[in-house]
Each structure stands twice: as C-alpha cells, then as structure tokens.
Design an enzyme around this catalytic site. Structure first.
Site, PDB file in Angstrom:
ATOM      1  N   GLU A 134       4.347  -6.361   1.601  1.00  0.00           N
ATOM      2  CA  GLU A 134       4.013  -6.715   0.220  1.00  0.00           C
ATOM      3  C   GLU A 134       3.795  -5.503  -0.678  1.00  0.00           C
ATOM      4  O   GLU A 134       2.675  -5.274  -1.140  1.00  0.00           O
ATOM      5  CB  GLU A 134       2.722  -7.541   0.207  1.00  0.00           C
ATOM      6  N   PRO A 135       4.817  -4.722  -0.942  1.00  0.00           N
ATOM      7  CA  PRO A 135       4.609  -3.575  -1.833  1.00  0.00           C
ATOM      8  C   PRO A 135       4.456  -4.019  -3.294  1.00  0.00           C
ATOM      9  O   PRO A 135       5.150  -4.947  -3.724  1.00  0.00           O
ATOM     10  CB  PRO A 135       5.889  -2.751  -1.660  1.00  0.00           C
ATOM     11  N   GLY A 136       3.570  -3.396  -4.021  1.00  0.00           N
ATOM     12  CA  GLY A 136       3.406  -3.684  -5.455  1.00  0.00           C
ATOM     13  C   GLY A 136       3.619  -2.413  -6.266  1.00  0.00           C
ATOM     14  O   GLY A 136       4.631  -2.244  -6.949  1.00  0.00           O
ATOM     15  N   TYR A 174     -10.935   4.981 -10.657  1.00  0.00           N
ATOM     16  CA  TYR A 174     -10.597   5.611  -9.376  1.00  0.00           C
ATOM     17  C   TYR A 174     -10.441   7.120  -9.467  1.00  0.00           C
ATOM     18  O   TYR A 174     -10.003   7.742  -8.493  1.00  0.00           O
ATOM     19  CB  TYR A 174      -9.264   5.057  -8.838  1.00  0.00           C
ATOM     20  N   GLY A 195       0.774  -1.244   0.000  1.00  0.00           N
ATOM     21  CA  GLY A 195       0.000   0.000   0.000  1.00  0.00           C
ATOM     22  C   GLY A 195       0.798   1.283   0.000  1.00  0.00           C
ATOM     23  O   GLY A 195       0.226   2.365   0.153  1.00  0.00           O
ATOM     24  N   TYR A 239      -0.649  -1.699 -12.307  1.00  0.00           N
ATOM     25  CA  TYR A 239      -2.099  -1.752 -12.496  1.00  0.00           C
ATOM     26  C   TYR A 239      -2.558  -1.138 -13.825  1.00  0.00           C
ATOM     27  O   TYR A 239      -3.664  -0.631 -13.930  1.00  0.00           O
ATOM     28  CB  TYR A 239      -2.829  -1.089 -11.312  1.00  0.00           C
ATOM     29  N   CYS A 250     -15.556   3.431 -27.461  1.00  0.00           N
ATOM     30  CA  CYS A 250     -16.845   4.052 -27.741  1.00  0.00           C
ATOM     31  C   CYS A 250     -17.549   4.460 -26.451  1.00  0.00           C
ATOM     32  O   CYS A 250     -18.669   4.030 -26.184  1.00  0.00           O
ATOM     33  CB  CYS A 250     -17.709   3.088 -28.536  1.00  0.00           C
ATOM     34  N   GLU A 251     -16.856   5.238 -25.631  1.00  0.00           N
ATOM     35  CA  GLU A 251     -17.454   5.742 -24.387  1.00  0.00           C
ATOM     36  C   GLU A 251     -16.924   7.132 -24.142  1.00  0.00           C
ATOM     37  O   GLU A 251     -15.710   7.358 -24.245  1.00  0.00           O
ATOM     38  CB  GLU A 251     -17.025   4.881 -23.183  1.00  0.00           C
TER      39      GLU A 251
END
Ligand code: LLP
Length: 449
Positions: free
Chosen positions: A300-302, A348, A258, A405, A375-376
């Site tokens: 656990e850093p990602g 987010y 995190g 991510y 198409c949005e």
C-alpha cells in the site's frame, strides 16, 4: 543498492529560456495567474508512472516466484475522485481510512472489490457502508471490531472479507508519529503478546466474517529494505503458527506502505524496483522455511506515488532580514499559505527544497526561512534553505515533493481557505480539487438570527 539519491522535482519540471519553471508543459506563471496561489500542482504523468512502476515491479518480482503482489494506493496521501479513476486505469486498487475516503474512491469509479477499508476506530456507519457497497477488504484492528463487524454483517445478511491488522514489533520509519508497528501505539494487534493470534482465532470463528489474511504497516518514510524483509518474515511466521493450529493457510498477506521518498536534494529514496526484488526474495525464503502454500501478497504505497509528483506554488509577500545572535542574518520569506496547507514541517520537522519559480536570479544566495501567514511563530514551511538575496514581493516560490500529505492534511486554521489541486499534463491544466471560497467558509458558519 536500494538507497540512492533521487530527484526532488516532478519528472516533467524544467526551466524555460527565461528561467521560469514549467511543469506538465505549463509555465508556472500561467498556472499562478489562472488558478491563484497557493496552488498544489500535480504532474499527472509522473504520479501515474510512479503508480504503474509499483504495480509492474512488484507484480513482476512476485510473478517470477509464481506468486502475486497487488498494489493498493494509500489514498490518505492525496485523494480526489479523478485520482481514484487514474488508479483504476493504471491497475491499482485503493486503500481508504475513513468513510469520506471511501466515497471519493467510489465516486472515481474504483470498484468496491478493489477497495480496502482501514482504521483503528471505524464507526458503525463506516462499517455498514463498507458492507453495503461490498468493499474487497476490511482490515480489523481490534477484538471489539471483530465483534461489532460480525454483528453488523449478520444484521445485513452479508459476509465481511477481513484482514487482521498485526503489529509486528518492527520499528522503522521517520518521525515517531509516523512509525506504526512498534508495540506501544494504538494500531493493530500485537504479534509478540499473542494478541494477533488470538484475534485470528476469534475472527476465524466469528459468524459473518471471512478471514482472508493478515495485514501490517510498519511505518512511513522507510529507507531500509531490511525492515520490510523482517516484517514479511514475521508475518509469514504468524501465518504458519495459525496454519499449524488450525490447518488453515490464510490466503492473503498485506505488507502495507511506507516507501521513502527524497524531500531535499541529495536525500535518498527507496527504489520500488529494488524493494520489490528484495522483498519478494525475502518472502520466498520465508515461505520455503515455514512451508505451506503461497499467499497472495499486497502492498500500500501512498507517499512514494503522490509525493514527488507534486509541488506547491506560493506567492512571496513580505521579506524581512533578521539579525542572528551568532552573527549574520536570516532572510524571512513570508508566503501566502503556511502551516494550513503544509503542516508537515511543524508536525514532523520535515525538510523541503524551495526555489524561486517564476525566474532565476544571479543575486547571492542568502540563508533563508520560508514562513507562512498564520499567527504562530512556528508557522514554518521550510526551516533552512538558500534563496537569492533579491527575492521580493510578487515572486513565485515552488516547494518540491509536496504531493503527499499536504492537501490531505490541510486545515482552515485562521479561516484561511484551502488551496486548489491542479493536475498538469501535456500543456493542459485541470482542477482536481477546487480552491475553497469565502462562500464555502461562510456556508459552514451558522449566523446569528
Ligand atoms: N497503509 C497504511 C495502513 C497506512 O497507515 C499508511 C500510512 C500507508 C499505507 C501509506 O504510507 P506511505 O506509503 O504513504 O508512507 N501524515 C504522515 C504520514 C502518515 C502515514 C499514515 N499511514 C506524513 O505526512 O508523513
């Protein structure tokens, strides 16, 4: 203090004499020519030095207290077998959240004993595979899983080394969807309600399980060291309650990931050196106050390993100028990817920095929005950014801090092909994940007879 403005571009990114960006010693125009766009580019040296920095800082800060802290890379941020091999070489383990991530980690030569399997709803097949290969830890997330895993381990004649996932009630992190340790959500077993203690009792008693300790993950993109400190204290309190009841000092405590990164210039990041020192200090005080032996710690850093080391390169297609109700206009810069390669803006409200990559311009900056080709209307990559008013079709655009991510959450929406991931280092580029092709797409489709 822990929070300080951090750079948003990879460590080896620079601009050459003619203004074009290069990264890992390679001109982005060459990368685009050779590998196409959109392209995820990973600065290998930067990613790996971030990984080593976590291992070193946390290792040293805990060693000073006579303790240990192991680092597991949260591979959901970005994974390929080569990345798993880097982590192994750099002294980290890997945390995986599915059977697929497990296979990639194994393919990269990560020893099973250095792999932790997560998930709130693991399948029997995933648990069985984890037992068969002998992963180092399975983090159990529910009472159901304690029963299921105990039975599966018994059937295979194995013993499952487990951690119990605890919801500490510490509410931290960025967007609601990436906060994970408040009470009203799907992960873990609640500390406050007594469910966590109940699960520890059950796991301790269950045949086929070796209860190694407790795990928590309080959320993502967390800037405050206080949140980590609070969660460590609560975890050690739980461990002490279990010890008081059973006489068992659980040997391991995993505090999850995190650690926040900077996405935009001037934004703050959590410095791993400072975080390590402060968390180790908090843990030492908590161990002192509750007594008992020291557990082995892990984290656990990602994002903080992969995020800042990656950029996305796009080619600009259509540029439009749209009048705004409040006066003035917005420059819409459409690129050849979008929400399929970076859903974070839509999901987010993430913010990013975008810059012209293949050249510099002295044209006036224009209020711009980088949009994709889906198409949005919500298909936005960067909501607000200044880009030169002369940006045009064919220009290369780079988005910073997209190493984590992005590719791992990419989709095939609109049957758009997922981009390649290329690692760059010392003037060499090598493909980590190849670009999807139309054949890949059509191979999944079952054609009419
Ligand atoms: N450990 C566990 C058990 C986790 O669930 C996670 C992230 C991590 C470690 C790593 O967290 P990190 O250090 O990367 O913040 N898709 C979202 C992030 C979801 C994170 C889920 N779990 C995003 O793009 O921001």
């Amino acid at each position: 203090m822990a929070e300080q403005p951090a750079a948003v571009w990879p460590a080896t990114l620079s601009r050459g004499a003619d203004g074009a960006m290069s990264v890992g010693g390679i001109d982005v125009r060459d990368l685009a020519r050779e590998h196409g766009t959109p392209l995820y580019v990973v600065d290998e040296q930067d990613l790996r030095s971030r990984a080593r920095a976590f291992a070193t800082h946390f290792g040293e800060a805990f060693a000073e207290l006579g303790a240990t802290c192991d680092v597991y890379y949260a591979s959901k941020a970005l994974l390929s077998s080569r990345i798993a091999a880097w982590m192994r070489a750099d002294g980290l383990g890997i945390d995986v959240a599915s059977g697929g991530e497990l296979e990639l980690a194994l393919r990269g030569g990560m020893p099973a004993s250095r792999i932790t399997l997560h998930g709130n709803n693991k399948s029997d097949a995933e648990l069985t595979r984890a037992l068969e290969v002998g992963v180092g830890h399975i983090v159990v997330d529910s009472m159901t899983e304690i029963e299921v895993l105990s039975a599966l381990a018994g059937g295979l004649g194995r013993v499952a080394p487990i951690l119990v996932r605890v919801t500490t009630g510490v509410h931290a992190g960025g967007h609601e969807y990436i906060a994970t340790s408040h009470e009203d959500q799907k992960f873990g077993l609640s500390l406050a309600s007594g469910a966590a203690l109940g699960a520890l009792r059950a796991a301790h008693a269950a045949p086929g399980l070796e209860l190694r300790g407790i795990h928590t993950h309080i959320g993502s993109q967390i800037l405050s060291v206080d949140a980590f400190r609070e969660s460590a204290e609560r975890m050690l309190g739980l461990r002490a309650s279990f010890a008081a009841e059973t006489g068992v000092d659980l040997p391991e405590v995993d505090l999850g990931g995190g650690y926040a990164i900077a996405y935009t210039p001037g934004a703050e990041a959590l410095d791993p050196a400072v975080a390590a020192r402060e968390i180790a200090g908090a843990v030492a005080a908590a161990v002192d106050s509750v007594g008992g032996s020291w557990p082995a710690f892990s984290i656990e850093p990602g994002r903080a390993i992969a995020g800042p080391a990656g950029i996305t390169l796009y080619s600009v297609g259509v540029v439009k100028h749209v009048g705004l109700e409040e006066g003035g206009e917005r420059q819409y810069v459409a690129v050849d990817g979008g929400m399929s390669d970076n859903p974070r803006t839509i999901m987010y409200g993430a913010e990013y920095q975008a810059e012209l990559a293949g050249r510099v311009s002295d044209a006036a900056p224009a209020l711009s929005r980088v949009v994709g080709k889906h198409c949005e209307s919500g298909d936005i990559v960067v909501r607000d950014v200044d880009l030169p008013a002369d940006i045009a079709r064919g220009d290369l655009l780079a988005i910073a801090a997209t190493g984590a991510y992005g590719r791992s959450m990419a989709s095939n929406y609109n049957a758009i092909l997922r981009p390649a991931v290329v690692a760059v280092r010392d003037g060499q580029a090598s493909t980590l994940i190849r670009r999807e092709t139309l054949d890949d797409l059509l191979n999944l489709d079952v054609a009419p007879d």
